[in-house]
Structure formats: C-alpha cells, structure tokens
Design an enzyme around this catalytic site. Structure first.
Site, PDB file in Angstrom:
ATOM      1  N   HIS A  95      38.382  33.262   1.151  1.00 12.02           N
ATOM      2  CA  HIS A  95      37.487  32.103   1.952  1.00 12.02           C
ATOM      3  C   HIS A  95      36.458  31.856   1.665  1.00 12.02           C
ATOM      4  CE1 HIS A  95      37.355  28.852   4.398  1.00 12.02           C
ATOM      5  NE2 HIS A  95      38.086  27.998   4.664  1.00 12.02           N
ATOM      6  N   GLU A 115      39.658  25.003  -2.133  1.00 14.56           N
ATOM      7  CA  GLU A 115      38.265  23.666  -1.404  1.00 14.56           C
ATOM      8  C   GLU A 115      37.073  24.124  -1.985  1.00 14.56           C
ATOM      9  OE1 GLU A 115      38.122  26.525   2.249  1.00 14.56           O
ATOM     10  OE2 GLU A 115      37.588  28.303   0.338  1.00 14.56           O
TER      11      GLU A 115
END
Length: 245
Positions: free
Chosen positions: A100, A169
């Site tokens: 992430h 993302e």
C-alpha cells in the site's frame, strides 16, 4: 450495470475498536439478501487488533477477513511491533494487503514488498498487491514505467500467481476525492492486465458512493479497494449496490 464477478475490499486502515464491529451487522444482513451476492466478494481488512473478533463475527457468513500488512520474516524473532503472515493466518486472516502506498511512503521498497508477498503466499494467504504512481510521476508521464517496475520487482521469481490480486491505487488520488479520467484509467488497467495475464485488477483511490457511477462504467475493473468509505456501513453498501445498478 454489470454481472461480472467483483471484489469489494474494505481497508479500515487505523480505524475501529470492538464497538465498530457492530456496524458489520448491516452489511451482513444486506449481503445475505443481495441478489448479486454470487457475483461479489466482500473482504474486510481491519487493524490487526480486530482480525480475530471480526473473523468470529463473520464466521457463518460469506464475507472474509484480511490484514493490512505483514512482516517478511516467516520465523518468530526480535521484531518488536511486527506481525508475520503465519501469525495473521492463525487468527483468521485469509488475505493481506501488501505494498500500500502509505507503507511505501514510510520506506517500504519493492524488494521488501517482494519478500512480504512470498511470505504471505507461503502461509496460504491471498495477496492484495498495491501499485500506483505519485502526482510527480504522473506529471512526468512515467506512470507506465513506474507500474512496470513495481510489478516486475514486486512479483520477482513468483511463478504461481493464482492467489494474487492487483490493486491499482494512484497515490495522488488516495484521500483527495480525485480519480483518473475514465479513458486514462481504462488504459492503465489494460496495461497492468497485459503485463499479468489472468490476474484480477482492482481500483483503489477515493472510491465513494458519489464516483462509483463513473468507475463502474470502466469495463476492465474487477472491483475496488475502498478506504474511508468502507468504515461507514451505509456508504459501503451504497457502493456495492450502485455497482450493479
């Protein structure tokens, strides 16, 4: 409207106490009666402190639980504050988010991410592997180069990728409310899929009930990694419902 199989992954980040688990009741009730639940997979990724109690609460549902990160070392050791994939598996996690951007910004390298993915797969966890470019990289028009590097180094020497899901993302989108233009996002998802045939590719970055109508029109997206909106059961349910409307 879509009838393809879609993932809805709730990344709770650093949010939630035991009382927060009460909000799951609305989602469980909704999903049990949802006409498209055979075409959907809901996965909650709470903080490590909630994995065990959340797993117990969701035991007799078709909603699964994951973690938000793991240590790369499979053995126990002197790593204060760390939890490895074997430990996560033992308390009920079936998935783990790795790579992430918030962890990359804290110094997590592609090499380290690769070791974490290997560790998670060795523990029979499914991996949600995050990739994405920064605003600076986007301005330089090197998005594809950055994604290619993250993919090739992150998946280095991993032959069996059946338990890996990729989440694109864009860093500049997370928490800002901004999302890529539809044409641009379609092309980026296509690029990722061409590099990794057969892998599912999700989109993450400010997904909410207001922009899901735009996102669902992008036919090659296989689901969403949802941050802040997933902490609110009503917003999370709205995203799922609108995806199929």
């Amino acid at each position: 409207m879509t009838n393809k199989y879609m993932y809805f992954i709730a990344n709770w980040k650093m949010f939630g106490g035991l009382n927060s688990l009460n909000s799951l009741h609305k989602v469980v009730k909704f999903f049990k009666n949802f006409k498209n639940n055979k075409f959907s997979k809901i996965i909650y990724c709470p903080p490590n402190t909630l994995i065990r109690p959340m797993s117990k609460k969701l035991k007799f549902t078709n909603i699964e639980v994951g973690a938000q990160n793991c240590h790369e070392n499979l053995s126990y050791g002197a790593f204060t504050g760390s939890v490895n994939s074997k430990m996560l598996k033992s308390v009920g996690a079936k998935y783990v988010i790795i790579g992430h951007s918030e962890n990359r910004q804290e110094g997590e390298t592609n090499k380290l991410i690769n070791l974490k993915i290997k560790s998670a797969l060795n523990s029979n966890l499914k991996v949600i592997f995050c990739i994405g470019e920064t605003q600076k990289e986007k301005r330089k028009k090197i998005t594809k180069q950055i994604l290619n590097k993250q993919l090739s180094l992150g998946l280095h020497k991993i032959r069996n990728k059946k338990n890996i899901i990729i989440a694109y993302e864009p860093v500049w989108s997370i928490g800002t409310g901004l999302i890529p233009k539809s044409k641009q996002l379609f092309e980026t998802i296509s690029f990722i899929k061409n590099k990794n045939k057969s892998l599912k590719v999700l989109y993450g970055g400010s997904v909410n009930p207001k922009n899901i109508d735009q996102l669902k029109s992008i036919s090659n997206i296989d689901g969403y990694l949802i941050g802040g909106a997933s902490q609110d059961s009503k917003k999370f349910i709205d995203i799922i419902k609108k995806t199929y409307n």
